[in-house]
Write an enzyme that holds these catalytic residues in place. Structure first.
Site, PDB file in Angstrom:
ATOM      1  N   ASP A  81      48.649  30.713  45.203  1.00 32.83           N
ATOM      2  CA  ASP A  81      47.417  31.444  44.847  1.00 32.83           C
ATOM      3  C   ASP A  81      46.743  30.594  43.785  1.00 32.83           C
ATOM      4  OD1 ASP A  81      45.465  33.172  43.936  1.00 32.83           O
ATOM      5  OD2 ASP A  81      46.772  34.922  43.812  1.00 32.83           O
ATOM      6  N   HIS A 128      51.929  37.775  39.885  1.00 34.15           N
ATOM      7  CA  HIS A 128      51.271  36.720  39.123  1.00 34.15           C
ATOM      8  C   HIS A 128      52.320  35.777  38.511  1.00 34.15           C
ATOM      9  CE1 HIS A 128      47.185  38.993  38.716  1.00 34.15           C
ATOM     10  NE2 HIS A 128      47.395  38.513  39.928  1.00 34.15           N
ATOM     11  N   TYR A 140      55.671  42.319  49.805  1.00 34.01           N
ATOM     12  CA  TYR A 140      56.623  41.718  48.866  1.00 34.01           C
ATOM     13  C   TYR A 140      57.962  42.412  49.040  1.00 34.01           C
ATOM     14  CZ  TYR A 140      51.959  40.543  47.352  1.00 34.01           C
ATOM     15  OH  TYR A 140      50.645  40.119  47.351  1.00 34.01           O
ATOM     16  N   HIS A 189      39.071  42.595  44.929  1.00 32.61           N
ATOM     17  CA  HIS A 189      38.362  42.718  43.651  1.00 32.61           C
ATOM     18  C   HIS A 189      37.093  41.904  43.769  1.00 32.61           C
ATOM     19  CE1 HIS A 189      39.771  38.629  42.584  1.00 32.61           C
ATOM     20  NE2 HIS A 189      40.970  39.008  43.010  1.00 32.61           N
ATOM     21  N   HIS A 220      38.258  38.120  38.269  1.00 33.01           N
ATOM     22  CA  HIS A 220      38.209  39.567  38.508  1.00 33.01           C
ATOM     23  C   HIS A 220      36.864  39.990  37.943  1.00 33.01           C
ATOM     24  CE1 HIS A 220      42.880  39.476  38.448  1.00 33.01           C
ATOM     25  NE2 HIS A 220      42.387  39.127  39.624  1.00 33.01           N
ATOM     26  N   GLU A 259      42.797  40.409  50.136  1.00 36.55           N
ATOM     27  CA  GLU A 259      44.096  39.791  49.858  1.00 36.55           C
ATOM     28  C   GLU A 259      45.291  40.726  50.003  1.00 36.55           C
ATOM     29  OE1 GLU A 259      44.765  38.979  45.627  1.00 36.55           O
ATOM     30  OE2 GLU A 259      42.685  39.504  45.247  1.00 36.55           O
ATOM     31  N   HIS A 312      49.388  46.381  45.045  1.00 31.19           N
ATOM     32  CA  HIS A 312      48.098  46.034  44.426  1.00 31.19           C
ATOM     33  C   HIS A 312      46.960  46.370  45.378  1.00 31.19           C
ATOM     34  CE1 HIS A 312      47.717  42.346  46.906  1.00 31.19           C
ATOM     35  NE2 HIS A 312      48.995  42.105  46.635  1.00 31.19           N
TER      36      HIS A 312
END
Ligand code: GLY
Ligand code: MN
Ligand code: MN
Length: 459
Positions: free
Chosen positions: A260, A243, A405, A370, A377, A401, A366
C-alpha cells in the site's frame, strides 16, 4: 541523459491562476466584514535538533502553494472587497545558510499573489488592528500551537465571534476542479508505474524495505520525491496489520505481499494497494481469497457513481465479501443473510455460539472508501458519519479498497487460509455517468499479475 520516465502525461503544475481561483471561491463564501486566518503546519522534531521533512498544511497549499513553516494566510473581507495578506519568516542570511532559502516578504509578494506581506513577528499587532474592525473571525485552534498562542492573546482582548474556516474551505476542497484532477491523475500514474515496477522486481529472500525502496525510487525518478503516506510493504501474516509500516521482514517463498504505497505530486495524493505472491504464482487458497476481494472491489467500483454514497459503495463490497466467505467456509452458513455485524453478533449470541461464529467485521474491519485529495484521507467539510452519506457527484475523488485479513493465529479460520491478508485499492474520480479509475494501469487480476511477474506482459 538516460530517459527514466515512461509517463504518458506531461508533468502538470499549478499556475498563479489556479491559486487565485481557489482564493476567490473561498472568499466568495465568507460573510462580509470578517477576517479569515489559515495557519501553516508546525515543524516536528525527529531527533534532538533535527526535524522531520516539512510538509505544509493542505489548506495553505490549496490557497497559495506557499511551502514554508511559520507562516499565516489572512483574508479580510470588507464591503464585498477582499484583501489577501501573508505573514512569513523574514529573510535572514545566517539562518538561510543552515536551513534553506526563504522567500521573505518581498518574495511572498512577488510569487504568491498577496496584496500585502509582512514578517510573522508583525502578525499580532496587525491582527489586533484587523480584529477591531471585523464583526467575525474565522480561525481553527489546534493546528499550530505557536500561532494559536499569538492569536489567542489578541483575541482575548477583543473577542469577536469565532467560526471555523475549515467548514467552508473543506467543502470547497471536497469537489475537485479539472486542474486538480489533472494533478491527481499524474500522481496516480506515477504511483501506478512504481507498483508495476515493484511487482516485477520482488522475489523470495528480499526484505520488505527493498520493495518500499523500489516504489519510492520509481516515484522520485518520475518527478514525485515525496510519499503521500508511509509505505506499507507487508509480507505474509504482516498483511493482517492494516497500517503495517515496520517493513523489516524477509519475504518468503509461498507468501503474499501487500503493498500500500503512493506518491504525492505537487501536494496531491494517490493511494494504491496491490497484493501479490512473492514468488509470482498464487497458491490455490490465496487465489480463492483473492478472487473474493477482487469481486468485492469490482462491485464497489460499479457502485461509485453520481447519486450513490460511500455507505452504498461499502455495502456493495460487504455483500460480495460476506457471500464469498460463506462459500469458502470461513463464515458460518445461516449467518450470511444478516445485514449488519450487529445482527450476526445478536443471532450468534442467542444461539450461544458467538465464540465459534465469525462475523464479517472480524476479517474486514475498515471502510471501503475515503476521500482523496491534498490529504490522503481527504476532507469533505462535514463530520465523518455525515460524510459517508453525502451524495457522490462529479469531481469527487475516493478510494475503493476492500480487503480480507485472516490472521495466522485465528482458530475460526480454516487452516489453509490462515496468514492471508489481501487488500486491493484503486483511486476513482466520479464522472457524469459513473467513475474513472485513475490507477487502473497496475495489474490486479490473477492472470495479469502472474503474467507481469513472469515477465511476459506487454510493456
Ligand atoms: N494508505 C492508507 C489507506 O489506504 O487508507
Ligand atoms: Mn486508502
Ligand atoms: Mn492505501
Amino acid at each position: 541523459m538516460k530517459k527514466t520516465s515512461n509517463l504518458k502525461t506531461q508533468a502538470p503544475a499549478q499556475s498563479r491562476a489556479f491559486f487565485k481561483d481557489k482564493r476567490k471561491e473561498f472568499c466568495s463564501r465568507l460573510p462580509d466584514n470578517c477576517i479569515a486566518i489559515i495557519v501553516s503546519n508546525p515543524e516536528q522534531t525527529r531527533s534532538n535538533d533535527t526535524e522531520y521533512f516539512y510538509r505544509q498544511s493542505s489548506d495553505v497549499l490549496y490557497l497559495s502553494g506557499f511551502p514554508e513553516p511559520d507562516s499565516v494566510l489572512l483574508f479580510v473581507k470588507r464591503k464585498g472587497k477582499t484583501r489577501f495578506i501573508m505573514f512569513v519568516l523574514p529573510k535572514d542570511a545566517a539562518k538561510e545558510t543552515w536551513t534553506g532559502r526563504r522567500f521573505g516578504v518581498e518574495g511572498a509578494k512577488r510569487n504568491f499573489g498577496c496584496s500585502e506581506a509582512h514578517t510573522i513577528e508583525e502578525f499580532p499587532s496587525i491582527l489586533a488592528e484587523l480584529l477591531s474592525e471585523a464583526d467575525q473571525v474565522f480561525y481553527k485552534l489546534g493546528r499550530n500551537p505557536t500561532i494559536d498562542n499569538l492569536f489567542r492573546k489578541e483575541w482575548l482582548k477583543d473577542q469577536k465571534p469565532l467560526s471555523n474556516p475549515e467548514d467552508i474551505l473543506h467543502q470547497l476542497r471536497h469537489v475537485k476542479q479539472p486542474d486538480e484532477l489533472e494533478l491527481m491523475r499524474h500522481a496516480a500514474e506515477i504511483s501506478a508505474l512504481a507498483h508495476s515496477a515493484a511487482m516485477r522486481a520482488v522475489r523470495p529472500g528480499w526484505h520488505e524495505y527493498q520493495v518500499k525502496g523500489v516504489i519510492e525510487g520509481v516515484c522520485a525518478d518520475n518527478g514525485a520525491p515525496d510519499v503521500a503516506y508511509n509505505t506499507i510493504a507487508a509480507g505474509g501474516n504482516n498483511a493482517v496489520i492494516l497500517h503495517y509500516t515496520t517493513n523489516s521482514d524477509e519475504l518468503l517463498d509461498g507468501d503474499l505481499i501487500l503493498v500500500d504505497a503512493a506518491c504525492e505530486y505537487r501536494g496531491y495524493a494517490a493511494d494504491i494497494t496491490r497484493t501479490y505472491p512473492v514468488n509470482g504464482k498464487f497458491s490455490k487458497a490465496q487465489k480463492q481469497v483473492y478472487e473474493v476481494v477482487l469481486a468485492a472491489q469490482m462491485a464497489a467500483i460499479a457502485a461509485a457513481k453520481p447519486g450513490s454514497t460511500l455507505n452504498k459503495v461499502h455495502a456493495a463490497a460487504e455483500k460480495v465479501l460476506r457471500d464469498g466467505l460463506v462459500k469458502l467456509g470461513i463464515l458460518k452458513k445461516g449467518m450470511e443473510s444478516a445485514k449488519t455485524h450487529a445482527e450476526v453478533v445478536e443471532r450468534a449470541t442467542k444461539k450461544k455460539c458467538l465464540d465459534k461464529t465469525a462475523h464479517l467485521g472480524r476479517f474486514y474491519m475498515h471502510g471501503t472508501s475515503h476521500w482523496l485529495g491534498l490529504d490522503v484521507h481527504d476532507v469533505s467539510g462535514v463530520e465523518k458519519k455525515k460524510s459517508k452519506a453525502l451524495e457522490l457527484a462529479p469531481g469527487m475523488v475516493l478510494t475503493v479498497e476492500p480487503g480480507l485479513y485472516l490472521p495466522a493465529d485465528d482458530k475460526l479460520v480454516p487452516r489453509k487460509f490462515r496468514g492471508i491478508g489481501i487488500r486491493i485499492e484503486d483511486d476513482v474520480v466520479i464522472t457524469e455517468d459513473g467513475c474513472e479509475v485513475i490507477t487502473a494501469s497496475v495489474p490486479k487480476t490473477v492472470a495479469d499479475i502472474e503474467s507481469l511477474m513472469a515477465g511476459s506482459a506487454e510493456e
